[in-house]
Design a protein around this motif. Structure first.
Motif, PDB file in Angstrom:
ATOM      1  N   LEU A 113      -1.845 -13.034  10.807  1.00  0.00           N
ATOM      2  CA  LEU A 113      -3.105 -12.299  10.945  1.00  0.00           C
ATOM      3  C   LEU A 113      -3.644 -11.813   9.610  1.00  0.00           C
ATOM      4  CD1 LEU A 113      -2.527  -8.826  11.014  1.00  0.00           C
ATOM      5  CD2 LEU A 113      -1.009  -9.803  12.724  1.00  0.00           C
ATOM      6  N   VAL A 114      -2.820 -11.784   8.566  1.00  0.00           N
ATOM      7  CA  VAL A 114      -3.295 -11.312   7.262  1.00  0.00           C
ATOM      8  C   VAL A 114      -3.887 -12.438   6.411  1.00  0.00           C
ATOM      9  CG1 VAL A 114      -1.641  -9.428   7.223  1.00  0.00           C
ATOM     10  CG2 VAL A 114      -1.066 -11.568   6.104  1.00  0.00           C
ATOM     11  N   ILE A 115      -3.737 -13.682   6.844  1.00  0.00           N
ATOM     12  CA  ILE A 115      -4.278 -14.802   6.063  1.00  0.00           C
ATOM     13  C   ILE A 115      -5.804 -14.740   6.067  1.00  0.00           C
ATOM     14  CG2 ILE A 115      -4.494 -17.320   5.998  1.00  0.00           C
ATOM     15  CD1 ILE A 115      -1.632 -17.505   6.856  1.00  0.00           C
ATOM     16  N   ASN A 116      -6.394 -14.984   4.914  1.00  0.00           N
ATOM     17  CA  ASN A 116      -7.838 -14.929   4.659  1.00  0.00           C
ATOM     18  C   ASN A 116      -8.417 -13.534   4.797  1.00  0.00           C
ATOM     19  OD1 ASN A 116      -8.143 -17.614   3.962  1.00  0.00           O
ATOM     20  ND2 ASN A 116      -8.481 -18.246   6.079  1.00  0.00           N
ATOM     21  N   LYS A 117      -7.583 -12.537   4.677  1.00  0.00           N
ATOM     22  CA  LYS A 117      -8.052 -11.150   4.636  1.00  0.00           C
ATOM     23  C   LYS A 117      -8.124 -10.713   3.181  1.00  0.00           C
ATOM     24  CE  LYS A 117      -7.995 -10.356   9.105  1.00  0.00           C
ATOM     25  NZ  LYS A 117      -8.767 -11.329   9.777  1.00  0.00           N
ATOM     26  N   ASP A 118      -8.968  -9.743   2.926  1.00  0.00           N
ATOM     27  CA  ASP A 118      -9.157  -9.217   1.589  1.00  0.00           C
ATOM     28  C   ASP A 118      -7.863  -8.573   1.098  1.00  0.00           C
ATOM     29  OD1 ASP A 118     -10.315  -8.318  -0.740  1.00  0.00           O
ATOM     30  OD2 ASP A 118     -11.178  -6.539   0.198  1.00  0.00           O
ATOM     31  N   LEU A 119      -7.517  -8.852  -0.154  1.00  0.00           N
ATOM     32  CA  LEU A 119      -6.275  -8.344  -0.731  1.00  0.00           C
ATOM     33  C   LEU A 119      -6.252  -6.821  -0.748  1.00  0.00           C
ATOM     34  CD1 LEU A 119      -3.651  -9.215  -2.162  1.00  0.00           C
ATOM     35  CD2 LEU A 119      -4.895  -9.071  -4.295  1.00  0.00           C
ATOM     36  N   GLU A 120      -7.362  -6.217  -1.042  1.00  0.00           N
ATOM     37  CA  GLU A 120      -7.427  -4.758  -1.095  1.00  0.00           C
ATOM     38  C   GLU A 120      -7.184  -4.147   0.285  1.00  0.00           C
ATOM     39  OE1 GLU A 120     -10.606  -1.300  -2.450  1.00  0.00           O
ATOM     40  OE2 GLU A 120     -11.015  -3.407  -2.879  1.00  0.00           O
ATOM     41  N   THR A 121      -7.745  -4.763   1.310  1.00  0.00           N
ATOM     42  CA  THR A 121      -7.554  -4.272   2.676  1.00  0.00           C
ATOM     43  C   THR A 121      -6.093  -4.385   3.088  1.00  0.00           C
ATOM     44  OG1 THR A 121      -9.772  -5.039   3.202  1.00  0.00           O
ATOM     45  CG2 THR A 121      -8.328  -4.534   5.052  1.00  0.00           C
ATOM     46  N   ILE A 122      -5.479  -5.501   2.784  1.00  0.00           N
ATOM     47  CA  ILE A 122      -4.073  -5.702   3.131  1.00  0.00           C
ATOM     48  C   ILE A 122      -3.200  -4.720   2.372  1.00  0.00           C
ATOM     49  CG2 ILE A 122      -2.174  -7.364   3.096  1.00  0.00           C
ATOM     50  CD1 ILE A 122      -4.408  -7.932   5.151  1.00  0.00           C
ATOM     51  N   PHE A 123      -3.508  -4.479   1.121  1.00  0.00           N
ATOM     52  CA  PHE A 123      -2.707  -3.545   0.335  1.00  0.00           C
ATOM     53  C   PHE A 123      -2.812  -2.126   0.885  1.00  0.00           C
ATOM     54  CE2 PHE A 123      -1.978  -0.687  -3.269  1.00  0.00           C
ATOM     55  CZ  PHE A 123      -0.697  -1.087  -3.617  1.00  0.00           C
ATOM     56  N   THR A 124      -4.001  -1.725   1.292  1.00  0.00           N
ATOM     57  CA  THR A 124      -4.139  -0.377   1.843  1.00  0.00           C
ATOM     58  C   THR A 124      -3.457  -0.246   3.201  1.00  0.00           C
ATOM     59  OG1 THR A 124      -6.294  -0.952   2.772  1.00  0.00           O
ATOM     60  CG2 THR A 124      -6.276   0.130   0.615  1.00  0.00           C
ATOM     61  N   ASN A 125      -3.295  -1.362   3.913  1.00  0.00           N
ATOM     62  CA  ASN A 125      -2.642  -1.332   5.223  1.00  0.00           C
ATOM     63  C   ASN A 125      -1.220  -1.883   5.164  1.00  0.00           C
ATOM     64  OD1 ASN A 125      -4.937  -0.285   6.523  1.00  0.00           O
ATOM     65  ND2 ASN A 125      -5.830  -2.329   6.617  1.00  0.00           N
ATOM     66  N   LYS A 126      -0.586  -1.788   4.015  1.00  0.00           N
ATOM     67  CA  LYS A 126       0.762  -2.346   3.887  1.00  0.00           C
ATOM     68  C   LYS A 126       1.768  -1.612   4.755  1.00  0.00           C
ATOM     69  CE  LYS A 126       1.990   0.260  -0.221  1.00  0.00           C
ATOM     70  NZ  LYS A 126       2.329   0.211  -1.617  1.00  0.00           N
ATOM     71  N   GLU A 127       1.526  -0.345   5.032  1.00  0.00           N
ATOM     72  CA  GLU A 127       2.439   0.408   5.900  1.00  0.00           C
ATOM     73  C   GLU A 127       2.456  -0.176   7.306  1.00  0.00           C
ATOM     74  OE1 GLU A 127       4.531   2.734   4.901  1.00  0.00           O
ATOM     75  OE2 GLU A 127       3.773   2.448   2.868  1.00  0.00           O
ATOM     76  N   LEU A 128       1.318  -0.645   7.777  1.00  0.00           N
ATOM     77  CA  LEU A 128       1.270  -1.286   9.093  1.00  0.00           C
ATOM     78  C   LEU A 128       2.071  -2.585   9.108  1.00  0.00           C
ATOM     79  CD1 LEU A 128      -2.486  -0.768   9.991  1.00  0.00           C
ATOM     80  CD2 LEU A 128      -0.531   0.417  10.969  1.00  0.00           C
ATOM     81  N   ILE A 129       1.992  -3.331   8.027  1.00  0.00           N
ATOM     82  CA  ILE A 129       2.761  -4.572   7.927  1.00  0.00           C
ATOM     83  C   ILE A 129       4.253  -4.262   7.908  1.00  0.00           C
ATOM     84  CG2 ILE A 129       3.233  -6.567   6.462  1.00  0.00           C
ATOM     85  CD1 ILE A 129       0.291  -6.417   5.589  1.00  0.00           C
ATOM     86  N   ILE A 130       4.622  -3.238   7.165  1.00  0.00           N
ATOM     87  CA  ILE A 130       6.034  -2.844   7.099  1.00  0.00           C
ATOM     88  C   ILE A 130       6.522  -2.413   8.477  1.00  0.00           C
ATOM     89  CG2 ILE A 130       7.610  -1.114   6.148  1.00  0.00           C
ATOM     90  CD1 ILE A 130       5.948  -1.269   3.546  1.00  0.00           C
TER      91      ILE A 130
END
Length: 167
Positions: A113-130
C-alpha cells in the motif's frame, strides 16, 4: 645584356602607362571587393556572437529551471519498491531459505500500500508501518512468530530490517 630603349617609343610608353593605370584600377577594385567581403563577414561574426550569447543565456535559464525541478522532484519522491529482510532467522533454526523468502514476500505484500506514495507522507506515518509489522503474527513451521522493526530506510525504496520473536 642590354635593355631595349622602349621608353622612347610613344606606343610602348602608352602600353606601360596603361599597365600601370590598369594595375592601379584593378588594385582599387580588389580593395573594394575585399573590403565589402570583410564588412559582410564581420557583420556575420557579430550576428553569430549575439546569437551565441542568446543561446548561452537560454541554456543558463534551462539549467536553472532543471535544477529547480530536480530539487522539487527530490522533495516529492515516491516509494518505488519495498524490501524486507529478516535478520535473525538462523536463531530460530529457519535455515530453509525458501521459508524465509516466503515470509519476507508476505510482509512485502502487506506493505504494497505504500508503493507510489509520497516519501514525505510515508516518513511521517512510519509509526503506522511499524505497528502494522509488529502486530503481524505469522505461522512458520507450526510456530507463531511476531516481528520487531530494527531498521527502516527511506528513499525510492523502503528497506526494513526485522527481527523475529516467538509469539
Amino acid at each position: 645584356m642590354r635593355i631595349p630603349p622602349y621608353y622612347r617609343i610613344p606606343s610602348w610608353q602608352r602600353f606601360f602607362v596603361g599597365c600601370v593605370l590598369g594595375g592601379i584600377v584593378s588594385w582599387m577594385i580588389f580593395l573594394f571587393i575585399f573590403g565589402s567581403l570583410q564588412e559582410k563577414l564581420s557583420m556575420d561574426i557579430l550576428e553569430l556572437k549575439s546569437e551565441l550569447e542568446e543561446v548561452e543565456r537560454q541554456k543558463d535559464i534551462y539549467f536553472e529551471d532543471a535544477k529547480e525541478l530536480n530539487e522539487k522532484n527530490e522533495r516529492l519522491l515516491t516509494i518505488q519498491t519495498v524490501e524486507v529482510k529478516i535478520a535473525n532467522a538462523k536463531k530460530y533454526d529457519l535455515q530453509d531459505s525458501y521459508t524465509i523468502k516466503q515470509a519476507e514476500e508476505l510482509l512485502v505484500k502487506e506493505l504494497n500500500l505504500v508503493i507510489n506514495k509520497d516519501l514525505e507522507t510515508i516518513f511521517t506515518n512510519k509509526e503506522l508501518i511499524i505497528k502494522l509489522l509488529e502486530n503481524k503474527v505469522m505461522k512458520i513451521n507450526k510456530k507463531n512468530y511476531t516481528f520487531q522493526v530494527k531498521e527502516m530506510y527511506f528513499f525510492t525504496s523502503l528497506q526494513i530490517v526485522l527481527e523475529m520473536k516467538l509469539a
